[in-house]
Design an enzyme around this catalytic site. Structure first.
Site, mmCIF file in Angstrom:
data_model
loop_
_atom_site.group_PDB
_atom_site.id
_atom_site.type_symbol
_atom_site.label_atom_id
_atom_site.label_comp_id
_atom_site.label_asym_id
_atom_site.label_seq_id
_atom_site.Cartn_x
_atom_site.Cartn_y
_atom_site.Cartn_z
ATOM 1 C CD GLN A 1 -2.484 -1.209 2.724
ATOM 2 O OE1 GLN A 1 -3.551 -0.669 2.969
ATOM 3 N NE2 GLN A 1 -1.817 -1.871 3.644
ATOM 4 C CB VAL B 1 2.898 6.062 -2.486
ATOM 5 C CG1 VAL B 1 1.454 5.587 -2.583
ATOM 6 C CG2 VAL B 1 3.033 7.109 -1.368
ATOM 7 C CG HIS C 1 -2.875 2.617 -1.825
ATOM 8 N ND1 HIS C 1 -2.871 2.555 -0.452
ATOM 9 C CD2 HIS C 1 -3.998 1.935 -2.220
ATOM 10 C CE1 HIS C 1 -3.937 1.884 -0.026
ATOM 11 N NE2 HIS C 1 -4.628 1.490 -1.077
HETATM 12 P P1 OAD Z 1 -1.632 2.960 9.064
HETATM 13 O O1 OAD Z 1 -0.969 4.209 9.523
HETATM 14 O O2 OAD Z 1 -3.108 2.922 9.052
HETATM 15 O O3 OAD Z 1 -1.146 1.727 9.967
HETATM 16 C C1 OAD Z 1 0.220 1.531 10.233
HETATM 17 C C2 OAD Z 1 0.374 0.230 10.990
HETATM 18 O O4 OAD Z 1 1.757 -0.015 11.125
HETATM 19 C C3 OAD Z 1 -0.216 0.208 12.390
HETATM 20 O O5 OAD Z 1 -0.892 -1.026 12.546
HETATM 21 C C4 OAD Z 1 1.010 0.255 13.315
HETATM 22 O O6 OAD Z 1 0.842 -0.510 14.500
HETATM 23 C C5 OAD Z 1 2.035 -0.423 12.448
HETATM 24 N N1 OAD Z 1 3.423 -0.030 12.734
HETATM 25 C C6 OAD Z 1 3.913 1.187 13.048
HETATM 26 N N2 OAD Z 1 5.248 1.143 13.174
HETATM 27 C C7 OAD Z 1 5.609 -0.143 12.934
HETATM 28 C C8 OAD Z 1 6.845 -0.838 12.911
HETATM 29 N N3 OAD Z 1 7.999 -0.240 13.165
HETATM 30 N N4 OAD Z 1 6.820 -2.161 12.610
HETATM 31 C C9 OAD Z 1 5.655 -2.809 12.369
HETATM 32 N N5 OAD Z 1 4.464 -2.194 12.374
HETATM 33 C C10 OAD Z 1 4.432 -0.886 12.650
HETATM 34 O O7 OAD Z 1 -1.016 2.626 7.626
HETATM 35 P P2 OAD Z 1 -1.605 1.695 6.485
HETATM 36 O O8 OAD Z 1 -2.299 0.514 7.035
HETATM 37 O O9 OAD Z 1 -0.522 1.499 5.509
HETATM 38 O O10 OAD Z 1 -3.752 5.172 1.631
HETATM 39 O O11 OAD Z 1 -2.697 2.661 5.838
HETATM 40 C C11 OAD Z 1 -3.392 2.217 4.714
HETATM 41 C C12 OAD Z 1 -3.642 3.348 3.770
HETATM 42 O O12 OAD Z 1 -4.263 4.419 4.467
HETATM 43 C C13 OAD Z 1 -2.392 3.980 3.179
HETATM 44 O O13 OAD Z 1 -1.890 3.279 2.071
HETATM 45 C C14 OAD Z 1 -2.899 5.317 2.781
HETATM 46 C C15 OAD Z 1 -3.690 5.658 3.999
HETATM 47 O O14 OAD Z 1 -4.691 6.593 3.816
HETATM 48 C C16 OAD Z 1 -3.675 6.043 0.644
HETATM 49 O O15 OAD Z 1 -2.912 6.971 0.649
HETATM 50 C C17 OAD Z 1 -4.629 5.756 -0.454
#
Ligand code: OAD
Length: 255
Positions: free
Chosen positions: A108, A110, A126
């Site tokens: 996901q 970019v 994305h």
């Molecule tokens: P989120 O910010 O929603 O979630 C990040 C996740 O990473 C959380 O579950 C954290 O616990 C975990 N996390 C943080 N630091 C970490 C580490 N060092 N090791 C392992 N895990 C860690 O991000 P996404 O799920 O990627 O979309 O969000 C999905 C989409 O929402 C993105 O692609 C973006 C956003 O809006 C678009 O831009 C279209």
């Protein structure tokens, strides 16, 4: 030598399953790049959507209202991402790809860090912030004449240029979705790494893979109530956990 003492222990059974896996599919989210210094989206303190309004910055309506605001904000994010370097988690996925008969990475993110680390069979759900396209025509744009105007304009149609990333409410590429579906149906192990399972359709991928019989491995810092019949979950930073898991599974792998 990796420091693994404070990490969750790695079940031998998981390593054994990985060693005999024919196809591993991995979904990554912003958390895998957090240790490269790129903010996640939903961290309550530092997450981008905790600080900024996505409706202004990541929707077509927001861009129509204020294209300069969206261009400037995304350009700054692009600069942060270009300055960042792949971390041990990105590199561990390359080692995993090298060790397996078949491997598919669905990201996901970019930020281009998987590509820079050397991942090969990879699909960007994305988009990619280092590419550009025309807002009006939805066609790629590589260059534009020097200008002070922000955003610059497409030389074909005069429309605004935007970063080639997927905004809320936009459709994902059908080619990428078909590749993802194929990878979910054929993998025997599915990893979700650094994602909050908040955004469709990636939020459904673990369930799809599980329905097709894959074991599920989750690495994140959240305690979510996601349940699956055959589930391993590690609440640990991906930059430590993934190299440890790869090394425990394939001791000869270069991590
Ligand atoms: P989120 O910010 O929603 O979630 C990040 C996740 O990473 C959380 O579950 C954290 O616990 C975990 N996390 C943080 N630091 C970490 C580490 N060092 N090791 C392992 N895990 C860690 O991000 P996404 O799920 O990627 O979309 O969000 C999905 C989409 O929402 C993105 O692609 C973006 C956003 O809006 C678009 O831009 C279209």
């Amino acid at each position: 030598m990796l420091e693994t003492t404070s990490l969750p222990s790695i079940p031998t059974a998981l390593c054994e399953r990985l060693r005999v896996a024919r196809h591993v599919t991995v979904l990554t989210g912003a958390g895998i790049s957090a240790e490269s210094g790129i903010p996640t989206f939903r961290d309550p303190r530092t997450g981008l959507w905790a600080k900024y309004d996505f409706a202004d910055l990541a929707t077509r309506a927001g861009f129509k209202r204020n294209p300069q605001l969206v261009w400037d904000w995304t350009t700054e994010l692009h600069a942060t991402m270009v300055r960042a370097e792949p971390n041990p988690a990105h590199r561990a996925l390359v080692a995993m790809e090298n060790a397996l008969p078949a491997f598919t990475l669905l990201t996901q993110n970019v930020d281009n860090l998987h590509q820079r680390a050397g991942s090969r069979n990879m699909w960007e759900l994305h988009g990619n912030i280092t590419r550009y396209k025309c807002f009006e025509e939805d066609l790629p744009v590589d260059t534009w004449p020097a200008t002070d105007e922000r955003p610059p304009r497409c030389t074909r149609c005069g429309g605004h240029i935007r970063h080639d990333i997927v905004w809320f409410g936009e459709l994902l590429s059908t080619t990428v979705l078909a590749a993802a579906e194929q990878a979910l149906q054929t993998c025997d192990v599915f990893f979700a790494i650094g994602t909050s399972f908040e955004v469709h359709p990636a939020s459904t991928f673990a369930r799809r893979a599980s329905q097709h019989g894959a074991i599920i491995v989750i690495i994140s810092l959240d305690i979510t109530n996601y349940a699956a019949p055959d589930l391993y979950r590690f609440n640990a930073p991906a930059g430590c956990m993934l190299p440890a898991l790869v090394q425990a599974t394939w001791p000869e792998a270069a991590v």
